[in-house]
Design an enzyme around this catalytic site. Sequence first.
Site, short mmCIF file in Angstrom:
data_model
loop_
_atom_site.label_atom_id
_atom_site.label_comp_id
_atom_site.label_asym_id
_atom_site.label_seq_id
_atom_site.Cartn_x
_atom_site.Cartn_y
_atom_site.Cartn_z
N HIS A 139 4.16 1.55 -8.20
CA HIS A 139 3.20 0.45 -8.08
C HIS A 139 2.26 0.44 -9.30
CE1 HIS A 139 3.91 1.34 -3.63
NE2 HIS A 139 4.25 0.07 -3.72
N GLN B 123 15.23 -8.48 -3.63
CA GLN B 123 13.94 -9.16 -3.40
C GLN B 123 13.50 -9.91 -4.66
OE1 GLN B 123 10.41 -7.53 -1.12
NE2 GLN B 123 9.80 -6.94 -3.17
N GLY C 61 0.81 -1.22 0.00
CA GLY C 61 0.00 0.00 0.00
C GLY C 61 0.84 1.26 0.00
N ALA C 62 0.20 2.40 0.38
CA ALA C 62 0.80 3.73 0.22
C ALA C 62 1.31 3.83 -1.22
CB ALA C 62 1.91 3.98 1.25
N ARG D 49 8.07 4.86 1.59
CA ARG D 49 8.77 5.48 2.72
C ARG D 49 9.14 6.95 2.44
NH1 ARG D 49 10.46 0.14 3.07
NH2 ARG D 49 10.14 -0.82 5.12
P1 AMP Z 1 6.07 -2.33 -1.71
O1 AMP Z 1 4.67 -1.81 -1.59
O2 AMP Z 1 7.11 -1.33 -1.38
O3 AMP Z 1 6.25 -3.66 -1.03
O4 AMP Z 1 6.29 -2.61 -3.26
C1 AMP Z 1 5.42 -3.43 -3.99
C2 AMP Z 1 6.02 -3.67 -5.35
O5 AMP Z 1 6.20 -2.42 -6.03
C3 AMP Z 1 7.39 -4.33 -5.28
O6 AMP Z 1 7.50 -5.29 -6.32
C4 AMP Z 1 8.33 -3.17 -5.50
O7 AMP Z 1 9.58 -3.54 -6.04
C5 AMP Z 1 7.53 -2.33 -6.48
N1 AMP Z 1 8.00 -0.94 -6.45
C6 AMP Z 1 8.19 -0.17 -5.35
N2 AMP Z 1 8.69 1.03 -5.71
C7 AMP Z 1 8.83 1.01 -7.06
C8 AMP Z 1 9.32 1.95 -8.03
N3 AMP Z 1 9.75 3.16 -7.67
N4 AMP Z 1 9.31 1.58 -9.33
C9 AMP Z 1 8.86 0.35 -9.70
N5 AMP Z 1 8.40 -0.57 -8.84
C10 AMP Z 1 8.38 -0.26 -7.54
#
Ligand code: AMP
Length: 286
Positions: free
Chosen positions: A37, A154, A31-32, A188
Amino acid sequence: MILVKTIHQLQTILQYFRKNNQSIGFVPTMGALHEGHISLVNTSRRQTGITICSIFVNPTQFNSKTDFEKYPITIDDDINLLESAGCDVLFMPAVTEMYPAGEAAVHFELGFIETILEGKFRPGHFQGVCRIVDKLLTAVKPDALFMGQKDYQQCMVISQLLATRHQQVKLQVEETVREPDGLAMSSRNMRLDKSEREKAGHIIKALRTMKANLQPGDLSGLKANGEQYLKENGFEVDYIEIADSSTLEPVNTWNGKQQLVALVAAFVNEVRLIDNLLLTAPTADN
Ligand code: AMP
């Protein structure tokens, strides 16, 4: 967009889509949501029949209580963003749905990848990531899984998880979406105040400088300069490393051919940010 909160509801809906032979794309998130995303949702929509997104702030992958407690939550905005992006199903389970009381944790054999970089500085983090992604994949059974290069290590961990437990799922890694100053979008970032936000732009500058100055031979100076630059700009650095882009083994002497990635994790005050850059790729930003 259909919003579901239990695995049972999710599977009832998925059964209906599968009967109609729709391929399923899955975008797991905490989220956020931001454009990073949404770029994953967009790619899934282009490539699969149905796109499922999940929002679940996974407690088992946080190794800092404060980081978990301060993780931004913006549910109403997230729902609006996903709806505008054309996401078909949003799965938003409660903690008890994903972690029933008394359930024993499975241990995932991750080997070397768990001992370095994020694995080293966030003990237990990748076990938590695998625990939740394994559960989500078992519930969704997607054809394709979309993740961001922003979380480089990851993606490698999940690729191992798919090879051992979910061979039918294809992982697609999408480029990092960045702010105009190059800062990788991240949930974040919402925690940064104005001056911290300005500082955060130095992370990609450090990585781009490494890429611009890369030469065959000893890489220790390049790494040390990157670390010094971040420290001078007020960061506390967990690591800034150059590694083989397919194994993540650190590289200290470059033969001019090996494909390299630079990875960084650093704190601006309380907020820990990560980023990476492919040093040997032709494009500027990934
Ligand atoms: P998170 O919500 O941070 O766990 O991220 C969910 C998914 O979105 C993960 O696969 C992240 O790698 C991807 N993600 C987060 N930030 C970005 C970004 N700036 N560009 C592309 N994908 C992202």
